[in-house]
Design a protein around this motif. Structure first.
Motif, PDB file in Angstrom:
ATOM      1  N   GLY A  61       0.809  -1.207   0.000  1.00 52.32           N
ATOM      2  CA  GLY A  61       0.000   0.000   0.000  1.00 52.32           C
ATOM      3  C   GLY A  61       0.846   1.262   0.000  1.00 52.32           C
ATOM      4  O   GLY A  61       1.858   1.357  -0.708  1.00 52.32           O
ATOM      5  N   THR A  62       0.450   2.240   0.816  1.00 51.88           N
ATOM      6  CA  THR A  62       1.187   3.507   0.890  1.00 51.88           C
ATOM      7  C   THR A  62       2.659   3.280   1.216  1.00 51.88           C
ATOM      8  O   THR A  62       3.539   3.892   0.608  1.00 51.88           O
ATOM      9  CB  THR A  62       0.557   4.428   1.955  1.00 51.88           C
ATOM     10  N   ILE A  89       6.924  -3.705  -3.894  1.00 50.45           N
ATOM     11  CA  ILE A  89       5.607  -3.475  -3.311  1.00 50.45           C
ATOM     12  C   ILE A  89       4.746  -4.716  -3.469  1.00 50.45           C
ATOM     13  O   ILE A  89       4.761  -5.358  -4.530  1.00 50.45           O
ATOM     14  CB  ILE A  89       4.933  -2.237  -3.963  1.00 50.45           C
ATOM     15  N   ALA A  90       4.045  -5.057  -2.415  1.00 52.87           N
ATOM     16  CA  ALA A  90       3.142  -6.220  -2.470  1.00 52.87           C
ATOM     17  C   ALA A  90       2.122  -6.026  -3.588  1.00 52.87           C
ATOM     18  O   ALA A  90       1.464  -5.006  -3.665  1.00 52.87           O
ATOM     19  CB  ALA A  90       2.425  -6.383  -1.131  1.00 52.87           C
ATOM     20  N   ALA A 103      -2.743  -8.892  -1.391  1.00 58.82           N
ATOM     21  CA  ALA A 103      -1.336  -9.039  -1.788  1.00 58.82           C
ATOM     22  C   ALA A 103      -0.401  -9.013  -0.595  1.00 58.82           C
ATOM     23  O   ALA A 103       0.641  -9.678  -0.600  1.00 58.82           O
ATOM     24  CB  ALA A 103      -0.964  -7.920  -2.774  1.00 58.82           C
ATOM     25  N   GLU A 104      -0.779  -8.287   0.442  1.00 59.49           N
ATOM     26  CA  GLU A 104       0.126  -8.134   1.586  1.00 59.49           C
ATOM     27  C   GLU A 104       0.007  -9.279   2.591  1.00 59.49           C
ATOM     28  O   GLU A 104       0.751  -9.324   3.571  1.00 59.49           O
ATOM     29  CB  GLU A 104      -0.150  -6.819   2.311  1.00 59.49           C
ATOM     30  N   ASP A 105      -0.921 -10.211   2.365  1.00 59.69           N
ATOM     31  CA  ASP A 105      -1.210 -11.227   3.371  1.00 59.69           C
ATOM     32  C   ASP A 105      -0.279 -12.436   3.322  1.00 59.69           C
ATOM     33  O   ASP A 105      -0.305 -13.273   4.220  1.00 59.69           O
ATOM     34  CB  ASP A 105      -2.663 -11.706   3.232  1.00 59.69           C
ATOM     35  N   SER A 106       0.527 -12.541   2.271  1.00 59.18           N
ATOM     36  CA  SER A 106       1.450 -13.679   2.156  1.00 59.18           C
ATOM     37  C   SER A 106       2.754 -13.391   2.887  1.00 59.18           C
ATOM     38  O   SER A 106       3.441 -12.408   2.587  1.00 59.18           O
ATOM     39  CB  SER A 106       1.747 -13.980   0.688  1.00 59.18           C
ATOM     40  N   THR A 133       2.460  -4.650  11.140  1.00 59.89           N
ATOM     41  CA  THR A 133       1.860  -5.991  11.195  1.00 59.89           C
ATOM     42  C   THR A 133       1.699  -6.638   9.823  1.00 59.89           C
ATOM     43  O   THR A 133       1.040  -7.672   9.711  1.00 59.89           O
ATOM     44  CB  THR A 133       0.470  -5.923  11.866  1.00 59.89           C
ATOM     45  N   THR A 134       2.291  -6.086   8.778  1.00 58.48           N
ATOM     46  CA  THR A 134       2.083  -6.569   7.414  1.00 58.48           C
ATOM     47  C   THR A 134       2.836  -7.882   7.177  1.00 58.48           C
ATOM     48  O   THR A 134       4.064  -7.904   7.206  1.00 58.48           O
ATOM     49  CB  THR A 134       2.566  -5.514   6.406  1.00 58.48           C
ATOM     50  N   PRO A 135       2.136  -9.000   6.921  1.00 58.01           N
ATOM     51  CA  PRO A 135       2.811 -10.295   6.734  1.00 58.01           C
ATOM     52  C   PRO A 135       3.851 -10.290   5.615  1.00 58.01           C
ATOM     53  O   PRO A 135       4.910 -10.918   5.754  1.00 58.01           O
ATOM     54  CB  PRO A 135       1.652 -11.251   6.419  1.00 58.01           C
ATOM     55  N   TYR A 136       3.559  -9.633   4.494  1.00 60.16           N
ATOM     56  CA  TYR A 136       4.490  -9.545   3.363  1.00 60.16           C
ATOM     57  C   TYR A 136       5.849  -9.031   3.812  1.00 60.16           C
ATOM     58  O   TYR A 136       6.889  -9.529   3.381  1.00 60.16           O
ATOM     59  CB  TYR A 136       3.879  -8.617   2.315  1.00 60.16           C
ATOM     60  N   VAL A 137       5.834  -8.051   4.698  1.00 61.75           N
ATOM     61  CA  VAL A 137       7.071  -7.443   5.184  1.00 61.75           C
ATOM     62  C   VAL A 137       7.697  -8.276   6.300  1.00 61.75           C
ATOM     63  O   VAL A 137       8.896  -8.563   6.281  1.00 61.75           O
ATOM     64  CB  VAL A 137       6.796  -5.999   5.682  1.00 61.75           C
ATOM     65  N   ILE A 138       6.892  -8.678   7.249  1.00 62.56           N
ATOM     66  CA  ILE A 138       7.407  -9.435   8.400  1.00 62.56           C
ATOM     67  C   ILE A 138       8.052 -10.739   7.953  1.00 62.56           C
ATOM     68  O   ILE A 138       9.148 -11.094   8.397  1.00 62.56           O
ATOM     69  CB  ILE A 138       6.268  -9.718   9.404  1.00 62.56           C
TER      70      ILE A 138
END
Length: 264
Positions: A61-62, A89-90, A103-106, A133-138
């Motif tokens: 996202g942003t 970016i996701a 997209a960010e949930d994986s 808390t973004t799973p894509y990043v974590i």
């Protein structure tokens, strides 16, 4: 507890703008408190980059858009190849303009995208997530740490999961947004300021700036050619037309000045 900013629909435009501005004033103060962590990160990045390492920004996202924006400004501003600072970016490039569902949930996708780009120990991976808390990043940071790759995070919630996966967590605590949950506002501004600081300080330490001038900028339009020619005039005392000719011959202010000085 009622929000400091409530019943927004009943306010005048002037009241809305003043309220947004009052909240925005808090952002730079919050960023200032994180300078020690930002400094630690830049000090760690520079020696790696001098050996060929890269910076990867990851976000959704942003946050993802801000990382891509910062990365995309490095080649024209500092003349570095676009392979040195990379924004992911996701959801891919589509997500720059349009939301990409889930997209960010994986938790695995970010790591896969890094592996596709042969991420390694000389690289630095910076996860950007306002909520933390973004799973894509974590997930990406978790795999990076296991692989011995330097990780950092930029978030706006204290003690969030993304901070726990970062070797160098940067937390910018800006407080509630003017519109509750709209993290494109103060949180986005804070992230943009931090990204400016990281990339600018890194590029200066990489020798891409002289004085305070962008001596390696790409000459992509007439405005920048004119600016570069004027820099050469100031540096060498040459007339404008000669300076411009020298600039176009060598392709950057730095190379033009260096070549000119060799023959003096």
């Amino acid at each position: 507890m009622p929000s400091l900013h409530d019943h927004l629909e009943e306010k005048s435009v002037h009241e809305l703008l003043v309220g947004i501005n009052e909240e925005d004033k808090k952002v730079a103060v919050a960023v200032e408190k994180a300078i020690p962590q930002i400094e630690k990160l830049v000090e760690a990045i520079v020696p790696k980059m001098k050996r060929g390492g890269r910076i990867f920004y990851l976000g959704a996202g942003t946050s993802g858009r801000l990382g891509v924006l910062d990365a995309s400004e490095i080649p024209p501003t500092y003349g570095m190849p676009n392979t040195y600072v990379i924004g992911l970016i996701a959801g891919g490039d589509t997500a720059l303009r349009n939301p990409v569902e889930a997209a960010e949930d994986s938790a695995e996708k970010g790591w896969k995208e890094l592996c596709d780009r042969n991420v390694g120990p000389l690289d630095t991976v910076i996860g950007i997530a306002a909520s933390g808390t973004t799973p894509y990043v974590i997930g990406a940071l978790h795999h990076c740490r296991k692989a011995g790759i330097l990780t950092a995070s930029i978030s706006c919630n204290p003690g969030s999961p993304v901070s726990r996966e970062a070797d160098i967590p940067i937390e910018i605590i800006v407080g509630p947004e003017f519109v509750t949950g709209s993290t494109r506002m103060k949180s986005g501004t804070a992230q943009k300021l931090v990204l400016n600081m990281i990339s600018t300080a890194t590029m200066i330490k990489m020798g891409r700036v002289k004085g305070n001038r962008m001596v390696n900028m790409q000459l992509t339009n007439q405005k920048l050619i004119d600016r570069g020619a004027r820099m050469i005039v100031e540096e060498t005392g040459l007339d404008y037309d000669t300076a411009k000719e020298l600039l176009l011959l060598h392709g950057s202010v730095k190379k033009a000045v260096d070549e000119y000085m060799k023959h003096q």
